[in-house]
Design an enzyme around this catalytic site. Structure first.
Site, short mmCIF file in Angstrom:
data_model
loop_
_atom_site.label_atom_id
_atom_site.label_comp_id
_atom_site.label_asym_id
_atom_site.label_seq_id
_atom_site.Cartn_x
_atom_site.Cartn_y
_atom_site.Cartn_z
N HIS A 10 17.09 53.75 -21.93
CA HIS A 10 16.84 53.84 -20.49
C HIS A 10 17.48 52.69 -19.71
CE1 HIS A 10 14.31 57.03 -21.71
NE2 HIS A 10 13.36 56.26 -22.20
N GLU A 32 25.73 50.21 -29.64
CA GLU A 32 24.50 50.97 -29.87
C GLU A 32 24.43 51.36 -31.35
OE1 GLU A 32 21.30 52.81 -30.25
OE2 GLU A 32 21.64 52.19 -28.16
N CYS A 42 9.57 59.92 -24.73
CA CYS A 42 8.29 60.40 -24.21
C CYS A 42 8.20 61.92 -24.26
CB CYS A 42 8.07 59.90 -22.79
SG CYS A 42 9.43 60.28 -21.65
N SER A 113 12.70 48.36 -28.05
CA SER A 113 11.57 48.00 -28.91
C SER A 113 11.64 48.82 -30.19
CB SER A 113 10.25 48.27 -28.19
OG SER A 113 10.14 49.65 -27.85
N GLY A 241 2.08 51.27 -31.97
CA GLY A 241 2.55 50.52 -30.82
C GLY A 241 3.96 50.04 -31.05
N GLY A 278 14.36 46.35 -19.80
CA GLY A 278 13.70 47.37 -20.60
C GLY A 278 12.66 46.83 -21.55
#
Length: 455
Positions: A10, A32, A42, A113, A241, A278
């Site tokens: 994002h 990347e 999501c 993350s 998480g 981000g």
């Protein structure tokens, strides 16, 4: 100007789009480690549940699209070292094992993350999966097709959405979390209780207040062991998480204790010409007036936009975030912004709260629905710091309104007198946002009168 971008979900995607428009002559190298960009993780639960038929539809940009704009896209490249002082980095081509050096004038860290993966015995068994990227999505969808017993570990947003998707696909589902209730970071108990009831009515086993100690099986997982029981499992999805993916910059950039990179209002790190955006970095929380780790796609997009605008000179400051989010589970429409009462306590913010619960339309209307709205506000200043809503009807946009209020330090008194329209199809003569704030004012007045009597 040579710009290097590490990561392209994002924040990276948004930064690149804006840089191309703002600085047409910039030379952009994107590194990347995956073979795709801009994946909306999501939406994984929507894909698992069949709402989105093809996981490929969860992309909103592509490598060819960027290449046509002149961006040099280095896919399947893992950055293995970076010297922010010398403005040099090294990346490894994961397909050929070739290592190449890159120099830059400006660096944008959008490394995102990665799921938290505790060292649980048996975690390397087949069908113990993570839920983060496109490859994970495909694995979950493919492997869940032929299994019966599914265990989801972690009752945050991703976890509960997967539970709903698996249950609606006819699976026997168990949800395990070490907390005593679901969604505890986002909602107070009066909002999680009806959702838990809906899960249980549909046969979902809630194993809350339990910690996973082991996965058992021969080659494929067969059982999940916790400190309080054991559960059959043909498939396990770990959703505990996320933590910032920033190990590359240890001892080079200022970070929070969890590794989130600290940035200023213009998204610059502690080193000049190095920016971050981000899930890899912290962000200013308007509710607590402190930097915090709030990994949301909405935050990432805003931060990526700001990085581009501030790349040459600081021109646009970040307005801060409220951590606003929404969720639909079965018939429940839920949204929250700012702090819950428990989160406020952990942040050292002294708060009070009120709950408004009523039908949203006048009683003479033939169709109606109940809305439950909670307002959390600072005790001394009456500054609004949080809100939550749940209803069978969709009032989630009301939380966006309160989010704007928190960003502008609105008090309950100001919200109580804010001009909202009345029309019987949509609300009562006194809007529910006014009502909940008026209730807070009445509560404060009652306490003041009681204190006066006692004194």
């Amino acid at each position: 100007m040579k710009v290097a971008v590490i990561g392209c979900t994002h924040a990276g995607t948004t930064a690149i789009k804006n840089i191309v428009n703002l600085y047409p002559d910039a030379e952009i190298d994107v590194l990347e480690r995956n073979d795709n960009v801009s994946f909306l993780s999501c939406g994984i639960a929507l894909s698992v549940g069949g709402v989105v038929e093809n996981p490929e539809d969860l992309f909103y940009a592509s490598v060819p699209q960027f290449e046509r704009l002149g961006v040099r896209m280095h896919m399947n490249h893992d950055v293995i070292s970076c010297d922010v002082t010398a403005k040099q980095l090294q990346a490894k081509d994961l397909k050929t094992d070739t290592i190449k050096n890159y120099s830059y004038d400006k660096l944008i860290i959008a490394s995102g993350s990665w799921p938290i993966t505790p060292p649980i015995p048996g975690a390397d068994l087949e069908n113990v999966l993570l839920c983060k990227n496109y490859d994970h999505a495909k694995e979950i969808i493919n492997r869940s097709a032929s299994v019966r017993n599914v265990v989801v570990v972690g009752a945050g947003y991703i976890g509960v959405e997967l539970v709903e998707a698996f249950e609606e696909n006819g699976k026997n589902v168990t949800l395990i979390d070490s907390e005593e209730r679901i969604l505890n970071r986002y909602l107070d108990d009066i909002f999680t209780e009806p959702v838990e009831a809906s899960f249980e009515q549909r046969g979902v086993q809630l194993a809350l207040g339990q910690t996973v100690s082991q996965f058992e099986g021969e080659e494929t997982v067969e059982k999940v062991i916790t400190d309080k029981g054991e559960y059959a499992a043909d498939l396990v999805v770990m959703c505990i998480g996320f933590r910032p993916n920033t190990g590359l910059f240890n001892n080079q950039l200022d970070m929070l204790g969890n590794g989130a990179i600290v940035v200023d209002a213009y998204m610059q790190t502690s080193v000049k010409d190095v920016f971050a955006a981000g899930d890899c970095c912290a962000i200013y929380n308007n509710a607590t007036k402190q930097s915090a780790y709030i990994p949301l796609a909405t935050n990432a997009v805003r931060m990526g936009t700001l990085v581009a605008h501030n790349l040459v000179r600081p021109v646009m400051a970040h307005p801060g975030t409220q951590g606003t989010s929404g969720l639909k589970l079965y018939h429940h429409n839920i949204a929250s912004t700012g702090l819950t009462e428990s989160a406020a306590s952990l942040s050292g913010v002294s708060v009070d709260s009120v709950v408004y619960k009523d039908n949203y339309r006048p009683d003479f209307m033939p169709e109606n629905a109940e809305i439950q709205l909670k307002l959390v506000y600072e005790t001394e200043t009456h500054r609004i710091v949080g809100a939550q809503v749940i209803s069978d009807a969709d009032f989630t946009q009301a939380i966006n309104t309160i989010s704007v209020g928190i960003a502008n330090n609105m008090t309950v008194e100001q919200l109580a007198l804010t001009d909202f329209f009345f029309q019987p199809h949509y609300n009562k003569p006194v809007n529910f946002l006014n009502e909940v704030a008026l209730k807070a004012m009445a509560k404060k007045a009652g306490k003041t009168q009681k204190q006066a009597v006692l004194s």
